[in-house]
Scaffold this active site. Structure first.
Site, mmCIF file in Angstrom:
data_model
loop_
_atom_site.group_PDB
_atom_site.id
_atom_site.type_symbol
_atom_site.label_atom_id
_atom_site.label_comp_id
_atom_site.label_asym_id
_atom_site.label_seq_id
_atom_site.Cartn_x
_atom_site.Cartn_y
_atom_site.Cartn_z
ATOM 1 N N CYS A 175 21.114 20.680 17.700
ATOM 2 C CA CYS A 175 21.349 21.894 18.462
ATOM 3 C C CYS A 175 21.442 23.346 17.606
ATOM 4 C CB CYS A 175 22.670 21.759 19.226
ATOM 5 S SG CYS A 175 22.806 23.002 20.597
ATOM 6 N N ASP B 211 23.605 25.600 18.053
ATOM 7 C CA ASP B 211 25.058 25.822 18.048
ATOM 8 C C ASP B 211 25.314 26.382 16.698
ATOM 9 O OD1 ASP B 211 27.637 25.186 20.108
ATOM 10 O OD2 ASP B 211 27.973 25.724 17.810
ATOM 11 N N ARG C 73 27.940 25.941 15.168
ATOM 12 C CA ARG C 73 28.980 25.333 14.401
ATOM 13 C C ARG C 73 28.607 23.998 13.958
ATOM 14 N NH1 ARG C 73 32.292 24.595 19.994
ATOM 15 N NH2 ARG C 73 30.337 24.449 20.712
ATOM 16 N N HIS D 226 25.945 17.455 19.914
ATOM 17 C CA HIS D 226 27.157 17.636 19.651
ATOM 18 C C HIS D 226 28.300 17.738 20.674
ATOM 19 C CE1 HIS D 226 27.399 22.002 20.479
ATOM 20 N NE2 HIS D 226 26.207 21.869 20.467
ATOM 21 N N CYS E 123 28.908 20.984 23.883
ATOM 22 C CA CYS E 123 27.780 21.696 23.654
ATOM 23 C C CYS E 123 27.603 22.745 24.839
ATOM 24 C CB CYS E 123 26.466 20.522 23.785
ATOM 25 S SG CYS E 123 24.684 21.538 23.819
HETATM 26 ZN ZN LIG Z 1 24.745 22.610 21.712
#
Ligand SMILES: [Zn+2]
Length: 230
Positions: free
Chosen positions: A60, A62, A64, A115, A118
């Site tokens: 992803c 993202d 993090r 993850h 999400c």
């Molecule tokens: Zn995500």
């Protein structure tokens, strides 16, 4: 004029911020390059000759999460990331990455890593329209729809979200395994595809049990008539 003053003030702030940002990332990059070459003196000379990664990481976007969590050196991991780690059949970017990684780089492992927490999965569980993103997340809504009974039975919203994350990883592993270059590589026994999930609250990944793709045979294609047996 007040409006011009405002404009100048904003421009000057923006350019000062931009200058600071560039200085900061240059300094950080310099420190990183020094640290990496000190710890691995042959690394950059080796990478200057080309790449031969053994892993394709699909994750992803993202902030993090990322392939950094498996702590491999630059040159080890070919990376494809998008919102909610989706691998739709008609997505030219995903298909191109897989073809290049499997046929040209000949990676030996493909990791699809979702993850928990999400945002893409959370949006796909909701009803709020997000514009163009709605089209992308329809692929995740397909997963939600396919497992609606299981998801509806989970009363805790966080647990339901995280279960959708896991179900999505399984679905994307199946998608990857149905892609032409991967089908060929699997037939030759030179590649494995894994489903994993990353916990943003601990930094740890865990492997997911990916059930057999019961529809696998329906997606098989052969490049010549001789192999056309199904
Ligand atoms: Zn995500």
């Amino acid at each position: 004029m007040p409006a011009d003053d405002d404009h100048e003030s904003h421009s000057s702030e923006a350019s000062s911020d931009d200058g600071h940002f560039v200085q900061e990332i240059l300094a950080r990059n310099d420190a990183w390059a020094t640290r990496m070459s000190t710890a691995n003196p042959a690394l950059f000379a080796r990478n200057a000759k080309g790449q031969s990664p053994h892993v394709l990481w699909i994750g992803c976007s993202d902030s993090r999460v990322g392939e950094f969590c498996i702590d491999l050196l630059p040159g080890s991991v070919f990376v494809h990331r998008n919102i909610a780690n989706l691998m739709p059949y008609g997505d030219l970017s995903s298909l191109s990455v897989v073809q290049f990684a499997v046929e040209t780089l000949r990676v030996r492992h493909i990791v699809v890593c979702g993850h928990y927490d999400c945002g893409g999965a959370a949006a796909a569980l909701g009803t709020k329209s997000l514009g163009v993103l709605d089209h992308w997340l329809k692929h995740l809504r397909d997963v939600r729809a396919e497992h609606k009974d299981e998801l509806a039975a989970i009363k805790d919203p966080k647990s339901r979200l995280n279960r959708l994350v896991e179900l999505n990883v399984v679905a994307q592993v199946h998608h990857v395994r149905r892609m032409g270059p991967v089908v060929e590589a699997l037939k030759q026994g030179r590649i494995s595809v894994y489903g994993m999930v990353y916990d943003v609250s601990s930094g740890h990944i865990k492997p997911l049990e990916v059930p057999q793709d019961t529809n696998e045979l329906d997606y098989l294609l052969y490049s010549d008539d001789e192999d056309f047996k199904h």
